[in-house]
Design a protein around this motif. Structure first.
Motif, PDB file in Angstrom:
ATOM      1  N   VAL A 129      38.451  37.235  45.894  1.00  0.00           N
ATOM      2  CA  VAL A 129      38.773  38.649  45.757  1.00  0.00           C
ATOM      3  C   VAL A 129      39.364  38.820  44.362  1.00  0.00           C
ATOM      4  O   VAL A 129      40.487  38.384  44.094  1.00  0.00           O
ATOM      5  CB  VAL A 129      39.771  39.138  46.831  1.00  0.00           C
ATOM      6  CG1 VAL A 129      39.989  40.646  46.690  1.00  0.00           C
ATOM      7  CG2 VAL A 129      39.291  38.786  48.226  1.00  0.00           C
ATOM      8  N   GLU A 130      38.577  39.411  43.462  1.00  0.00           N
ATOM      9  CA  GLU A 130      39.007  39.644  42.091  1.00  0.00           C
ATOM     10  C   GLU A 130      39.757  40.966  42.059  1.00  0.00           C
ATOM     11  O   GLU A 130      39.225  42.012  42.426  1.00  0.00           O
ATOM     12  CB  GLU A 130      37.797  39.675  41.168  1.00  0.00           C
ATOM     13  CG  GLU A 130      37.000  38.377  41.203  1.00  0.00           C
ATOM     14  CD  GLU A 130      35.661  38.452  40.497  1.00  0.00           C
ATOM     15  OE1 GLU A 130      35.340  39.505  39.890  1.00  0.00           O
ATOM     16  OE2 GLU A 130      34.923  37.455  40.549  1.00  0.00           O
ATOM     17  N   LEU A 131      41.009  40.904  41.619  1.00  0.00           N
ATOM     18  CA  LEU A 131      41.902  42.061  41.678  1.00  0.00           C
ATOM     19  C   LEU A 131      42.281  42.540  40.286  1.00  0.00           C
ATOM     20  O   LEU A 131      42.386  41.743  39.357  1.00  0.00           O
ATOM     21  CB  LEU A 131      43.181  41.679  42.431  1.00  0.00           C
ATOM     22  CG  LEU A 131      42.976  41.151  43.848  1.00  0.00           C
ATOM     23  CD1 LEU A 131      44.221  40.453  44.340  1.00  0.00           C
ATOM     24  CD2 LEU A 131      42.585  42.287  44.767  1.00  0.00           C
ATOM     25  N   GLU A 132      42.539  43.850  40.167  1.00  0.00           N
ATOM     26  CA  GLU A 132      43.028  44.429  38.917  1.00  0.00           C
ATOM     27  C   GLU A 132      44.057  45.491  39.258  1.00  0.00           C
ATOM     28  O   GLU A 132      44.358  45.726  40.436  1.00  0.00           O
ATOM     29  CB  GLU A 132      41.871  44.988  38.101  1.00  0.00           C
ATOM     30  CG  GLU A 132      41.078  46.055  38.805  1.00  0.00           C
ATOM     31  CD  GLU A 132      39.850  46.501  38.013  1.00  0.00           C
ATOM     32  OE1 GLU A 132      39.579  47.711  38.025  1.00  0.00           O
ATOM     33  OE2 GLU A 132      39.187  45.656  37.385  1.00  0.00           O
ATOM     34  N   ALA A 133      44.584  46.138  38.238  1.00  0.00           N
ATOM     35  CA  ALA A 133      45.662  47.113  38.428  1.00  0.00           C
ATOM     36  C   ALA A 133      45.285  48.151  39.494  1.00  0.00           C
ATOM     37  O   ALA A 133      44.203  48.722  39.462  1.00  0.00           O
ATOM     38  CB  ALA A 133      45.993  47.803  37.109  1.00  0.00           C
ATOM     39  N   GLY A 134      46.200  48.337  40.433  1.00  0.00           N
ATOM     40  CA  GLY A 134      46.024  49.287  41.520  1.00  0.00           C
ATOM     41  C   GLY A 134      45.634  48.634  42.835  1.00  0.00           C
ATOM     42  O   GLY A 134      45.813  49.217  43.892  1.00  0.00           O
ATOM     43  N   ASP A 135      45.087  47.422  42.776  1.00  0.00           N
ATOM     44  CA  ASP A 135      44.662  46.734  43.990  1.00  0.00           C
ATOM     45  C   ASP A 135      45.866  46.125  44.711  1.00  0.00           C
ATOM     46  O   ASP A 135      46.731  45.528  44.083  1.00  0.00           O
ATOM     47  CB  ASP A 135      43.658  45.627  43.667  1.00  0.00           C
ATOM     48  CG  ASP A 135      42.324  46.172  43.177  1.00  0.00           C
ATOM     49  OD1 ASP A 135      41.901  47.237  43.673  1.00  0.00           O
ATOM     50  OD2 ASP A 135      41.706  45.530  42.307  1.00  0.00           O
ATOM     51  N   VAL A 136      45.881  46.289  46.028  1.00  0.00           N
ATOM     52  CA  VAL A 136      46.934  45.752  46.887  1.00  0.00           C
ATOM     53  C   VAL A 136      46.257  44.943  47.978  1.00  0.00           C
ATOM     54  O   VAL A 136      45.329  45.430  48.627  1.00  0.00           O
ATOM     55  CB  VAL A 136      47.775  46.881  47.523  1.00  0.00           C
ATOM     56  CG1 VAL A 136      48.882  46.304  48.401  1.00  0.00           C
ATOM     57  CG2 VAL A 136      48.337  47.808  46.453  1.00  0.00           C
ATOM     58  N   ILE A 137      46.730  43.710  48.178  1.00  0.00           N
ATOM     59  CA  ILE A 137      46.121  42.834  49.171  1.00  0.00           C
ATOM     60  C   ILE A 137      47.222  42.141  49.967  1.00  0.00           C
ATOM     61  O   ILE A 137      48.283  41.840  49.431  1.00  0.00           O
ATOM     62  CB  ILE A 137      45.192  41.805  48.491  1.00  0.00           C
ATOM     63  CG1 ILE A 137      44.350  41.049  49.521  1.00  0.00           C
ATOM     64  CG2 ILE A 137      45.965  40.890  47.580  1.00  0.00           C
ATOM     65  CD1 ILE A 137      43.227  40.223  48.901  1.00  0.00           C
ATOM     66  N   SER A 138      46.949  41.928  51.245  1.00  0.00           N
ATOM     67  CA  SER A 138      47.858  41.179  52.099  1.00  0.00           C
ATOM     68  C   SER A 138      47.039  40.157  52.863  1.00  0.00           C
ATOM     69  O   SER A 138      46.245  40.508  53.747  1.00  0.00           O
ATOM     70  CB  SER A 138      48.590  42.106  53.069  1.00  0.00           C
ATOM     71  OG  SER A 138      49.425  41.348  53.926  1.00  0.00           O
TER      72      SER A 138
END
Length: 179
Positions: A129-138
């Motif tokens: 899961v490639e994440l950038e600003a604004g992404d929230v993951i749990s």
């Protein structure tokens, strides 16, 4: 916006709704906060003072408190990593081993990029899961995973915890995992 790569077939999943639907099937929470709320001077800053970290927490206070109330998180902080971070490679080695936790691992990305590698269902296997600003993951408790930086080696994230001790990893030996 987050993007997913399924490792066993190199399939890519893009778009907020598609990413959310895929992660929901894998029991991983995904949300998106508005990164434009962050003051411009903090959007590309990866070495932060305590005052700047508090400004990030204040900026996203409503979102943090909403997520904490819904999911039972009791404490939160800000972590910033970049090539300017002392001993960055040793820190990353600690993160870059498949492990589990006895609570969710939550990251709300406010600047930069990062990647979670997560063990999915048997039919999916590991996925990125490639994440950038604004992404929230749990990532749920006991789900094998690890986190690392992407090629730019810069990230700022809000971390939320249930346990007041913070981040505690438990190694997960998995011969099927390949970097």
């Amino acid at each position: 916006m987050a993007e997913i790569r399924i490792r066993n077939n190199d399939e890519r999943i893009r778009g907020e709704e598609q990413v959310r639907a895929f992660l929901d099937k894998q029991e991983v929470l995904y949300e998106h906060w508005n990164p434009d709320k962050l003051p411009q001077e903090l959007k590309e800053k990866f070495v932060l003072s305590d005052e700047e970290k508090n400004e990030i927490l204040h900026t996203f206070d409503e979102e943090i408190r909403d997520l904490a109330q819904r999911r039972g998180y009791r404490t939160w902080d800000v972590v910033a990593l970049s090539d300017a971070t002392p001993n960055l490679d040793e820190i990353l080695k600690k993160f870059e081993q498949v492990h589990t936790h006895t609570e969710d691992e939550v990251r709300a990305i406010t600047a930069g990029k990062g990647i979670f590698i997560i063990k999915g269902t048997d039919d999916v296997g590991y996925f990125d899961v490639e994440l950038e600003a604004g992404d929230v993951i749990s990532v749920p408790e006991e789900k094998p995973h690890f986190f690392t930086l992407m090629d730019n080696r810069q990230i700022v994230a809000v971390r939320l915890f249930i346990e007041t001790e913070g981040w505690i990893a438990h190694p997960f030996a998995d011969p099927s995992f390949q970097k």
